[in-house]
Write a protein that holds these residues in place. Structure first.
Motif, mmCIF file in Angstrom:
data_model
loop_
_atom_site.group_PDB
_atom_site.id
_atom_site.type_symbol
_atom_site.label_atom_id
_atom_site.label_comp_id
_atom_site.label_asym_id
_atom_site.label_seq_id
_atom_site.Cartn_x
_atom_site.Cartn_y
_atom_site.Cartn_z
ATOM 1 N N MET A 129 28.066 51.022 -10.237
ATOM 2 C CA MET A 129 28.505 49.677 -10.597
ATOM 3 C C MET A 129 28.439 48.738 -9.411
ATOM 4 N N GLU A 130 27.917 49.280 -8.326
ATOM 5 C CA GLU A 130 27.895 48.448 -7.110
ATOM 6 C C GLU A 130 27.041 47.211 -7.273
ATOM 7 N N VAL A 169 27.367 45.044 -9.234
ATOM 8 C CA VAL A 169 28.241 43.901 -9.496
ATOM 9 C C VAL A 169 28.429 43.056 -8.247
ATOM 10 N N TYR A 170 28.475 43.713 -7.106
ATOM 11 C CA TYR A 170 28.670 42.973 -5.849
ATOM 12 C C TYR A 170 27.561 41.964 -5.623
#
Lengths: 803, 53
Positions: free
Chosen positions: B1-2, B4-5
């Motif tokens: 989900m990184e 998202v950054y």
């Protein structure tokens, strides 16, 4: 007899006494309510513009429709060099733009017609209409004349008034509007995004990602807190400087405190952030204030009104060219020589050099019958020349005229009208002090017990949940809705406190001429003593040549009664005897239409005007004319009485006339006054603290400005419009009943809204102080109170929903 | 989900673009009159020449 109300083909209103013309195929009769509407219809047919009527069917009406009033204005003063350069703006490629306020625009079809101008008149580059403000922006090609465009608009029934582009003030207003809009847009954009981020925060995201989302929430809130919320900080600061509290104070306080605690919690690494609530709060408040401001802008402010309604054209004698030139009245100077044609309004005070005529002074003095003036007599600005051309030497212009002095006096009085404190501000003061006290108490209590965090949380919750955004919304929202409704009904309110004032009044002063009565003469009885063929045609032909109000009334009456069998006959040796009547030789006989000779008079008194038609000195017809009371006056007065308002009549007209009107309307002897001067009207009104003044003439202006609420009715003179707080564009007193109804109901809604927000806040405060809810809950519940207020406003009250 | 950054700042930038367009439109006076365009759009364009239809 069938009582079907026939709608006028042009304006759609009921034609009470319909005028008919035959349709193109001679098979049908087409009805109209008046001459004006009929004229425009025929013009549109003639020019191939009858698509107007199709559009009328399909489009919705923006404003209420009104019958057409065609004026005889000539617009050549628009082309005068001074005026042209002063009022129009230079565009690229040498074109010039001028703005006009136009009367009578109310629907899609009107929009279409006005914007069709470039196709109809050569020289018009573009015509753009702003329906909300009724302002048309017309751009002409270089060297093209604005008078042609203005004349065409006038022909269609849209009377144009040129507006002076006070570029500085206008630009400033526009810029301010745009700035506000931008603040709202930024606030909405940021608040929306923050709320999206908040979804994940509420859903329980943890760890680094949580920090990340919180950080962005913070960053997005900066524009809102440091830019959009500035009006609140400024408002709060100025209130504090004056050692008082306004609604901005608690709002600013909540914003600052909420932001600081949010940042504090972020640094701490635990606890809630409130940026979503704070930014939405800013957005809602800015939005409601903007909407209120916009609604108020559809009403005319003081400086604009003078441009719209000042008499334009003056025929000035040019000493160099030795002819009369048309100029705008503002360029007139003392010692100028001007010519005033019959039917024109006099633009300045002066002495008659040549010509004798009769004048309608009703706007200045309230007298309904014309007065005669001859060379050497003084004439005054604001009065209307009726019969003959006169030449006048100007001896006073603008502020030095009788009319001008009245305007000046009322501008001085204006300033002293005390502003009333709005309900919301009053409550806010009360409220804020209490909440502050409570918050401090709760905080100190817990700190005392060494529970700093708990104390801080409870105090914060308290402040957030009692943040009076609902309080701040209650009044503007309700007012906006009502002001908008009223504007659609042709009632224009200047100022937000007017509705509140109206609900507090207990007396109402009414002017007679034009307000309670029609202001124009109407035929009351037509007594034929000796029948004769073509008699109506004789009377019509003679009266058509005169512009005396009685003549106009007769002509109108005849036109409304019969269309087909009246013809314009040939008259020899026509003569108009000032103040008496007209005469001429038709078919070998001397016919006179004149005031009844003493021996033929009925003993009615001065109330009615009595005319007789004489053929070779023998009386054929007796005609009585009267300025009739409007049909809705009596009912309206009764309704006003039922609203606990005592009606009074103040009039500048003769006692017998006023007495009869009072009797007709059921007003007691003590409650009316006649032959009253403008200054005295003002004084009389000043004796009552909570009164309404209703009038239209310049003689009402002082009273309008001194009254608690001043209402100017349709047909008002510029002076009255400036002095009044309300302008009713539909004639008669029935509008006032509606206005009062709306004010009372609006105040009800405002009080209800305030009650809701108070209840909400009390409950919230209780829960917050007892620790039942956390600051998080407070943040969620707060917008809910605003929503309640919004819904309450939209729902309104039963009677408000009918408008 | 990184991812998202990365997505988050991109999404916000997109939002900023729209806010910027709004500010530009407001400064140009597009929002000065909101009432008339609503009526004006109901009018049909008149056919200037009938050569095509």
């Amino acid at each position: 007899m069938a009582f079907d109300d026939i709608p006028c083909t042009h304006c759609g209103l009921d034609a009470i006494v319909p005028l008919y013309i035959k349709s193109a195929d001679e098979k049908e009769k087409i009805p109209f309510c008046c001459h004006g509407c009929k004229t425009v219809y025929q013009l549109l047919q003639h020019r191939g513009l009858d698509q107007y009527y199709n559009l009328k069917e399909s489009g919705t009406s923006f404003r209420k429709s009104r019958p057409v009033e065609i004026s005889n204005d000539k617009f050549s003063y628009l082309d005068d060099e001074n005026f042209y350069n002063d009022y129009s703006q230079l565009e690229r490629s040498g074109m010039r733009t001028m703005e006009f306020y136009i009367e009578g625009v109310h629907c899609l079809a009107c929009l279409w017609l006005v914007e069709k101008l470039p196709d109809l008149i050569e020289g018009v580059f573009s015509a753009k209409l702003d329906m909300g403000k009724s302002i048309a922006r017309i751009t002409m090609l270089p060297n093209a004349k604005f008078s042609t465009a203005a004349a065409q608009l006038n022909q269609f029934g849209y009377r144009p008034h040129p507006i002076h582009k006070d570029t500085d003030a206008d630009e400033l207003l526009k810029k301010e509007d745009r700035k506000m809009l931008i603040k709202i847009g930024v606030a909405a954009g940021c608040a929306g995004n923050i709320m999206l981020l908040a979804i994940s925060l509420y859903s329980g995201v943890t760890g680094v990602m949580r920090r990340y989302f919180e950080l962005f929430s913070l960053l997005l809130s900066f524009p809102v807190l440091f830019y959009c919320a500035i009006p609140f900080y400024q408002g709060a600061w100025s209130a504090i400087k004056q050692k008082t509290v306004s609604i901005d104070v608690p709002i600013a306080f909540a914003l600052i405190l909420g932001a600081l605690s949010g940042i504090f919690h972020m640094i701490q690494g635990e606890g809630e952030i409130y940026f979503d609530t704070l930014t939405i709060l800013v957005f809602l408040l800015l939005f409601s204030r903007y909407v209120l401001r916009k609604v108020q802008q559809t009403s005319l402010n003081s400086s604009e009104i003078s441009n719209f309604f000042s008499t334009g054209s003056v025929h000035k004698f040019d000493n160099q060219t030795k002819v009369y030139k048309d100029i705008h009245s503002k360029y007139l100077k003392v010692e100028d020589q001007i010519k005033i044609l019959p039917g024109e309004v006099i633009a300045a005070d002066g002495i008659i050099l040549e010509g004798s005529s009769t004048f309608n002074t009703s706007l200045l003095t309230g007298e309904s019958l014309p007065i005669v003036a001859t060379p050497g007599d003084e004439v005054f600005s604001g009065t209307v020349n009726l019969d003959k051309e006169i030449v006048v030497k100007v001896d006073a212009v603008d502020a030095q005229t009788k009319l001008g002095k009245i305007i000046k006096k009322l501008e001085q009085e204006r300033v002293s009208k005390a502003p009333i404190v709005s309900m919301a501000d009053y409550l806010a003061k009360f409220f804020v002090v209490i909440i502050f006290f409570l918050a401090t108490a709760v905080f100190s209590w817990f700190v005392f017990q060494n529970q700093f965090n708990e104390g801080f949380n409870r105090a914060l919750t308290l402040i957030i949940i009692t943040c009076p955004c609902a309080l701040g919304l209650a009044t503007p929202l309700a007012l906006t809705r009502s002001l908008g409704r009223l504007a659609r009904n042709g009632m224009i309110i200047k100022g937000e406190d007017v509705l509140q004032r109206l609900s507090e009044t207990d007396t109402i002063f009414l002017d007679k001429t034009g307000t309670l009565t029609h202001g124009s003469f109407q035929v009351v009885s037509w007594d034929v003593l000796a029948k004769e063929a073509e008699l109506t045609s004789v009377i019509y032909s003679l009266e058509k040549k005169s512009s005396h109000p009685l003549a106009l009334a007769l002509v109108r009456y005849i036109e409304e009664q019969s269309v087909s069998d009246v013809t314009n006959l040939e008259i020899h040796e026509y003569k108009e005897n000032l103040g008496l009547g007209v005469q001429g030789i038709i078919n070998g006989h001397i016919y006179e239409v004149r005031t009844l000779k003493d021996e033929d008079r009925l003993i009615v008194g001065e109330v009615t005007s009595q005319l007789g038609v004489y053929k070779d000195s023998s009386l054929l017809v007796k005609i009585l004319l009267k300025d009739r009371v409007r049909s809705d006056s009596k009912i309206s007065l009764e309704k006003l009485r039922s609203m606990n308002l005592s009606p009074y009549i103040l009039s500048g007209d003769h006692l017998s006339v006023v007495e009869e009107v009072a009797k007709q309307l059921g007003i007691e002897k003590t409650n009316f006054e006649a032959k009253i001067l403008p200054e005295d009207k003002g004084n009389r009104v000043k004796d009552f603290s909570h009164c309404i003044m209703v009038g239209d003439g310049a003689n009402d202006a002082l009273a309008l400005s001194s009254a608690y609420v001043g209402i100017a009715v349709q047909g008002s003179v510029e002076v009255s419009l400036r002095a009044a707080d309300v302008y009713l564009s539909n004639p008669g007193v029935s509008g006032i009943v509606k206005l009062l109804d709306v004010s009372n109901e609006t105040m009800k809604v405002i009080y209800r809204n305030l009650l809701f927000s108070l209840m909400y806040n009390v409950l919230g405060a209780y829960l917050a102080m007892n620790g039942v809810i956390t600051p998080l809950w407070a943040a969620v519940l707060m917008p809910l109170s605003s929503l309640t207020v919004v819904v309450s406003t939209i729902v309104g009250t039963k009677s408000l929903r009918e408008y | 989900m990184e991812i998202v950054y990365f997505l988050l700042p991109m999404a916000i930038l997109l939002g900023l673009f729209f806010v910027g367009s709004f500010i530009w439109a407001a400064k140009k006076g597009q929002f000065d009159d909101l009432e008339t365009p609503a009526h004006r759009m109901l009018l049909d364009d008149e056919k200037k020449n009938d050569s095509l239809t």
